[in-house]
Design a protein around this motif. Structure first.
Motif, mmCIF file in Angstrom:
data_model
loop_
_atom_site.group_PDB
_atom_site.id
_atom_site.type_symbol
_atom_site.label_atom_id
_atom_site.label_comp_id
_atom_site.label_asym_id
_atom_site.label_seq_id
_atom_site.Cartn_x
_atom_site.Cartn_y
_atom_site.Cartn_z
ATOM 1 N N GLU A 146 -0.390 -14.885 2.042
ATOM 2 C CA GLU A 146 -0.445 -14.908 0.699
ATOM 3 C C GLU A 146 0.817 -14.204 0.145
ATOM 4 O O GLU A 146 1.465 -13.264 0.393
ATOM 5 C CB GLU A 146 -1.481 -14.324 0.238
ATOM 6 N N ALA A 147 1.223 -14.939 -1.024
ATOM 7 C CA ALA A 147 2.587 -14.164 -1.672
ATOM 8 C C ALA A 147 2.299 -14.750 -3.143
ATOM 9 O O ALA A 147 1.817 -15.651 -3.638
ATOM 10 C CB ALA A 147 3.698 -14.663 -0.826
ATOM 11 N N LEU A 148 3.286 -13.830 -3.827
ATOM 12 C CA LEU A 148 3.316 -14.036 -5.268
ATOM 13 C C LEU A 148 5.001 -14.110 -5.831
ATOM 14 O O LEU A 148 5.520 -13.472 -5.257
ATOM 15 C CB LEU A 148 2.898 -12.596 -6.094
ATOM 16 N N ALA A 149 5.077 -14.698 -6.918
ATOM 17 C CA ALA A 149 6.335 -14.595 -7.499
ATOM 18 C C ALA A 149 6.283 -14.831 -9.003
ATOM 19 O O ALA A 149 5.483 -15.624 -9.345
ATOM 20 C CB ALA A 149 7.340 -15.532 -7.065
ATOM 21 N N LYS A 188 1.248 -18.362 -7.090
ATOM 22 C CA LYS A 188 0.700 -17.813 -6.005
ATOM 23 C C LYS A 188 0.738 -18.604 -4.933
ATOM 24 O O LYS A 188 0.211 -19.780 -5.261
ATOM 25 C CB LYS A 188 -0.990 -17.396 -6.535
ATOM 26 N N VAL A 189 1.009 -18.240 -3.774
ATOM 27 C CA VAL A 189 0.977 -19.111 -2.643
ATOM 28 C C VAL A 189 0.034 -18.672 -1.443
ATOM 29 O O VAL A 189 -0.063 -17.532 -1.487
ATOM 30 C CB VAL A 189 2.363 -19.573 -2.011
ATOM 31 N N ALA A 190 -0.607 -19.628 -0.892
ATOM 32 C CA ALA A 190 -1.723 -18.996 0.113
ATOM 33 C C ALA A 190 -1.872 -20.111 1.358
ATOM 34 O O ALA A 190 -1.499 -21.410 1.009
ATOM 35 C CB ALA A 190 -3.048 -18.711 -0.288
ATOM 36 N N GLN A 243 -1.814 -23.653 -0.422
ATOM 37 C CA GLN A 243 -2.530 -23.494 -1.796
ATOM 38 C C GLN A 243 -1.389 -22.956 -2.479
ATOM 39 O O GLN A 243 -0.941 -21.884 -2.418
ATOM 40 C CB GLN A 243 -3.867 -22.625 -1.711
#
Lengths: 98, 362
Positions: free
Chosen positions: A6-9, A20-22, A62
Motif C-alpha cells: 500500500e502506498a500514498l502520494a 492511494k494504491v494497494a 486498487q
C-alpha cells in the motif's frame, strides 16, 4: 510494474489530489475516482489515470483517487509517485514516465 | 539578530507548520492540545499514540490524533477555520498513518461533520443519529468485503451466524455451535480477529477450527475489522461521557445488520446467555434492539439466546477458564474445554499469566 504494498502520494489540498494504491488478490485493476469536478472532467481524469497506469505497465491493483481539481500533469505525477512507492521500485526508468 | 530559543523547538514564523508529538512524552503540549480540543467541544482521548500539530507562529491552530488505525481528536481553532487548513491537517494525518503502517483508517465524528470528512476521502459506514458516525477512508472497503463474503453465501431458509472471541474455545462454545448448526440450513461462524485477548488470534482460530471440524453445514470465517473490532466497538469513545450504554454497541450491530448479514443472507444470530461478563451481557441485550427492533432498511435478524451449557451446576464460560488459569487451578479446566484447548493451555499458556485482557468474552 506490480503493486506489492500500500502506498500514498499527494494531498487533499485544492488543485491537488490524493492517490492511494494497494495490491489486490485478483489479477485486475480496480480504479475508483472521486472528484469535485467529476461532472465536467470525470472522463478526462479517468483517461489520464488509465494512460499513466498503462505506461507504467500496471495491470493489477486498487487505485483510489481523491481529486481536488488537479491539472492533468499533477494527476500523472501523483499516480506515478504512488505506483513507484507501492511497487517498491528502486530503479526508475525516467524515459517511460514522460 | 538571533532569535531566542523557542519552547517547542519550532521556528517562529507566520507560516503554518506541522510536526508530530507523542502526547505521553510531551505533557506541556498535550495540555495545549486539550485546550484546543475543549474549544471545539472535544475531549482528549486516552490511547492516542501520536498527534499531528499545526502551529502558526506560537499559536496551536490544529491537531489530529491517531490510535492504531483510528483517527481521533481532529480540531482546528475557530479563528483559523476554513477548508484549506483542515484539508492540510487531514493530508498530514493520512500520510503519518501510512508511515506507521496504517493504510485503512477509521474515524469517529459527530454526524454533522460527516460531509466535511467526505471531502477528505472518508465514507460513512454507520450512524447513531445525533451522536456519532463511523467512517472509513476508502470507497471500496466494506463493499469489497461484502463482495468477498457474498461468494460464500449458502442456499437455505434459515441461515445462522455466530460471532465468537473464543478466548479460549470451551465446551460451551462447542455446544452453542452444534446447537445452532442443528437448527439452521447453514451456519456462518466468525472468530473475532482483533488481537487484544489473552489468547492470540492464531491460536483462538485454530482451536475453533478443530473444535467444529465434525459439524456439518458450517462455514468458519476469519473475523474482520468490521465486526467486534477496535474500530467498530469504540467503548473508549463514550466512556467518559457516560454513554457506554447508548452507542458503543450500536455501530457494530448496525454494520452487521446492514452489510454483513445481507451479504451472507443471515436470518438468525445465535448467542450464549452471559452470566459473568457485563460487557458481553450488555452486547447481547443491545443485539436484540439493533438487529431486531431498530428502524432500518435492512431486514431484521432474529436473535436467539441459548442458555449456557453447565458443568457441575456452573455455566461454562471462557472468562471462568481464564480465572482458573490465573489462580493456578488447572485441574478443573479439563472439565470445561475440549482436549485441543487443554493441550494448548498445558503447552503454551500455563505459565504465561499476563494481566486480564478484557474484551468480549463470549
Amino acid at each position: 510494474m506490480k503493486i506489492v504494498k500500500e502506498a500514498l502520494a499527494g494531498t487533499l489540498e485544492s488543485s491537488d489530489l490524493l492517490v492511494k494504491v494497494a495490491p489486490v488478490t485478483e489479477e485486475r485493476l480496480e480504479i475508483v475516482i472521486e472528484s469535485e469536478v467529476m461532472r465536467q472532467f470525470g472522463a478526462q481524469i479517468r483517461k489520464v489515470v488509465e494512460e499513466t497506469l498503462a505506461k507504467l505497465g500496471v495491470s493489477a491493483g486498487q487505485i483510489v483517487v481523491e481529486d481536488k481539481g488537479a491539472l492533468d500533469c499533477a494527476i500523472r505525477a501523483r499516480i506515478q509517485a504512488a505506483v513507484l512507492r507501492g511497487a517498491d521500485q528502486q530503479q526508475i526508468e525516467w524515459s517511460k514516465l514522460s | 539578530m538571533v532569535a531566542a530559543a523557542q519552547p517547542w523547538g519550532v521556528p517562529v514564523s507566520d507560516e503554518l507548520e506541522f510536526y508530530t508529538i507523542d502526547p505521553r512524552e510531551s505533557p506541556a503540549e498535550a495540555a495545549e492540545v486539550r485546550l484546543l480540543l475543549s474549544q471545539c467541544d472535544l475531549d482528549m482521548e486516552a490511547g492516542i499514540e501520536i498527534f499531528v500539530l499545526g502551529r502558526v507562529g506560537r499559536a496551536l491552530v490544529a491537531c489530529a490524533g491517531l490510535e492504531h488505525n483510528i483517527v481521533k481528536c481532529v480540531a482546528t481553532a475557530p479563528e483559523y477555520r476554513g477548508e484549506s487548513l483542515s484539508l492540510k491537517l487531514m493530508s498530514e494525518i493520512i500520510h503519518l498513518a501510512q508511515e506507521r503502517g496504517h493504510h485503512h483508517l477509521f474515524l469517529y465524528t459527530h454526524p454533522k461533520n460527516v460531509s466535511f470528512f467526505e471531502g477528505c476521502g472518508f465514507y460513512e459506514l454507520a450512524e447513531v443519529p445525533g451522536y456519532v458516525s463511523l467512517m472509513e477512508n476508502t470507497p471500496v472497503g466494506i463493499k469489497g468485503y461484502c463482495r468477498r463474503l457474498g461468494a460464500q453465501r449458502q442456499l437455505g431458509l434459515k441461515i445462522g451466524c455466530i460471532v465468537m472471541n473464543a478466548n479460549p474455545f470451551t465446551l460451551g462454545h462447542q455446544y452453542l455451535v452444534r446447537l445452532a448448526a442443528s437448527q439452521c440450513d447453514w451456519l456462518h461462524l466468525f472468530v473475532v480477529r482483533e488481537d487484544v485477548s489473552l489468547f492470540s488470534y492464531r491460536d483462538r482460530f485454530a482451536l475453533v477450527q478443530r473444535g467444529v471440524a465434525d459439524i456439518p453445514r458450517l462455514t468458519l470465517h476469519h473475523g474482520s475489522e468490521y465486526m467486534v473490532s477496535r474500530a467498530t466497538f469504540p467503548d473508549y469513545f463514550f466512556k467518559e461521557k457516560g454513554m457506554v450504554g447508548e452507542c458503543c454497541t450500536a455501530i457494530d450491530l448496525q454494520l452487521f445488520r446492514n452489510y454483513i448479514a445481507p451479504a451472507l443472507g443471515v436470518t438468525h444470530r445465535f448467542v450464549g446467555t452471559e452470566p459473568f461478563c457485563a460487557t458481553t451481557r450488555k452486547y447481547n441485550d443491545d443485539m436484540k434492539y439493533w438487529l431486531q427492533n431498530a428502524p432500518s432498511d435492512a431486514a431484521p435478524i432474529a436473535v436467539v439466546e441459548v442458555p449456557r451449557t453447565q458443568c457441575a451446576g456452573v455455566p461454562i464460560s471462557a472468562s471462568e477458564v481464564r480465572r482458573l488459569m490465573r489462580s493456578g487451578n488447572v485441574g478443573h479446566i479439563a472439565e470445561l474445554v475440549p482436549r485441543d484447548t487443554l493441550e494448548l493451555l498445558n503447552g503454551k499458556y500455563t505459565f504465561a499469566q499476563p494481566a486480564e485482557a478484557g474484551g468480549v468474552g463470549a
